[in-house]
Write a protein that holds these residues in place. Structure first.
Motif, PDB file in Angstrom:
ATOM      1  N   ALA A   1      -5.273   5.093 -16.639  1.00  9.69           N
ATOM      2  CA  ALA A   1      -6.755   5.494 -16.570  1.00  9.69           C
ATOM      3  C   ALA A   1      -7.622   5.428 -15.569  1.00  9.69           C
ATOM      4  O   ALA A   1      -8.555   6.230 -15.154  1.00  9.69           O
ATOM      5  N   ASN A   2      -6.947   4.656 -14.745  1.00  9.93           N
ATOM      6  CA  ASN A   2      -7.843   4.670 -13.232  1.00  9.93           C
ATOM      7  C   ASN A   2      -6.739   4.750 -12.035  1.00  9.93           C
ATOM      8  O   ASN A   2      -6.406   3.820 -11.577  1.00  9.93           O
ATOM      9  N   PRO A   3      -5.980   5.865 -11.891  1.00  9.71           N
ATOM     10  CA  PRO A   3      -4.843   6.011 -10.932  1.00  9.71           C
ATOM     11  C   PRO A   3      -5.529   5.794  -9.544  1.00  9.71           C
ATOM     12  O   PRO A   3      -6.704   6.218  -9.184  1.00  9.71           O
ATOM     13  N   ASP A   4      -4.585   5.332  -8.786  1.00  7.04           N
ATOM     14  CA  ASP A   4      -4.835   4.813  -7.502  1.00  7.04           C
ATOM     15  C   ASP A   4      -4.006   5.747  -6.386  1.00  7.04           C
ATOM     16  O   ASP A   4      -2.728   5.388  -6.455  1.00  7.04           O
ATOM     17  N   TYR A   5      -4.654   6.766  -5.700  1.00 11.14           N
ATOM     18  CA  TYR A   5      -3.588   7.470  -5.023  1.00 11.14           C
ATOM     19  C   TYR A   5      -3.922   7.357  -3.358  1.00 11.14           C
ATOM     20  O   TYR A   5      -3.554   7.930  -2.370  1.00 11.14           O
ATOM     21  N   SER A   6      -4.496   6.245  -3.125  1.00 13.93           N
ATOM     22  CA  SER A   6      -4.739   5.721  -1.580  1.00 13.93           C
ATOM     23  C   SER A   6      -3.355   5.613  -0.905  1.00 13.93           C
ATOM     24  O   SER A   6      -3.110   6.203   0.164  1.00 13.93           O
ATOM     25  N   GLU A   7      -2.472   4.987  -1.557  1.00  9.34           N
ATOM     26  CA  GLU A   7      -1.095   4.846  -0.982  1.00  9.34           C
ATOM     27  C   GLU A   7      -0.512   6.136  -0.735  1.00  9.34           C
ATOM     28  O   GLU A   7       0.452   6.348   0.345  1.00  9.34           O
ATOM     29  N   LEU A   8      -0.384   7.023  -1.832  1.00  7.17           N
ATOM     30  CA  LEU A   8       0.085   8.211  -1.604  1.00  7.17           C
ATOM     31  C   LEU A   8      -0.612   9.194  -0.309  1.00  7.17           C
ATOM     32  O   LEU A   8       0.061   9.683   0.459  1.00  7.17           O
TER      33      LEU A   8
END
Length: 256
Positions: A1-8
């Protein structure tokens, strides 16, 4: 629901920085090698010419002009190719082989032992071919100088040749020297060209052998499939620098 793409995103930025550094390093390396190569060749030609001016007349009476000019052209150009291409590629391939070997040891020591045995076989085959081609490369350079010297002498003495009707004899001598050059060059290129397909064939055999043995290790639980797949990738990567290693060995032989 709340994807976190910061690491990608961080990973993509890191890869972008690495590629940018690689592009800058390649550009800098190419430009530096151009200056180093041309500067080295200029110094060699200057030193040769300066030394040539100090030689006695006897040297020029006993050496053909074409043979002397061949040293300034063919021999110096062979050295240029060694300095600009062979030595950098030789060092690059050596570093790549060492790096790949380290990662292969980390992934699987038994499989690395198999690869080392195959690499030793490759080195033995390359050494055998190099020992054959080396003497023919030397003969090739000598025959180039002899042929150039003969042509230079005949062109300068063309009037004398015609006065004494020596055209047919000179043509036969030219054909003999030309055939000697062809024979030496053919033998040198045959043995040196033999190295590349041998290395490629042995690298493919090494890949198949590691895949089969690694499969048995995976079945026995000695290695997981992910590590085996990674190891096989490094096996294929190791084949390229070894192939380049042997190819540049031919140019080093010619220059030496």
């Amino acid at each position: 629901a709340n994807p976190d793409y910061s690491e990608l995103l961080q990973a993509i930025i890191k890869m972008g920085i690495l590629y940018a550094i690689g592009i800058a390093a390649t550009f800098g390396n190419t430009k530096i090698m151009v200056y180093v190569t041309q500067g080295t060749m200029r110094n060699i030609r200057n030193d040769m010419f300066k030394h040539m001016e100090s030689l006695p007349i006897k040297y020029f009476d006993t050496h053909k002009h074409g043979d002397i000019m061949s040293m300034y052209t063919n021999d110096v150009d062979t050295l240029r190719q060694m300095v600009s291409q062979s030595i950098p590629q030789f060092i690059n391939s050596l570093i790549s082989i060492v790096n790949v070997l380290i990662y292969m040891i980390i992934l699987s020591v038994p499989l690395t032992f198999v690869s080392i045995v195959m690499v030793m076989l490759v080195i033995w085959a390359s050494k055998t071919a190099a020992s054959k081609s080396g003497k023919f490369f030397v003969s090739q350079q000598k025959n180039i100088g002899a042929l150039n010297g003969f042509i230079e002498e005949m062109v300068e003495g063309q009037k004398v040749v015609k006065v004494f009707n020596h055209e047919d004899a000179d043509y036969e001598e030219f054909c003999r020297r030309n055939d000697d050059l062809r024979g030496a060059a053919t033998q040198a290129l045959t043995y040196s060209g033999f190295m590349v397909p041998v290395v490629v064939s042995l690298s493919y055999f090494n890949y198949a052998l590691c895949a089969c043995i690694g499969a048995f290790f995976a079945i026995a639980g000695a290695i997981d499939l992910g590590s085996l797949a990674s190891y096989l990738v490094y096996v294929r990567q190791a084949a390229m620098p070894i192939n380049q290693f042997t190819q540049q060995g031919n140019f080093l032989l010619a220059a030496l």
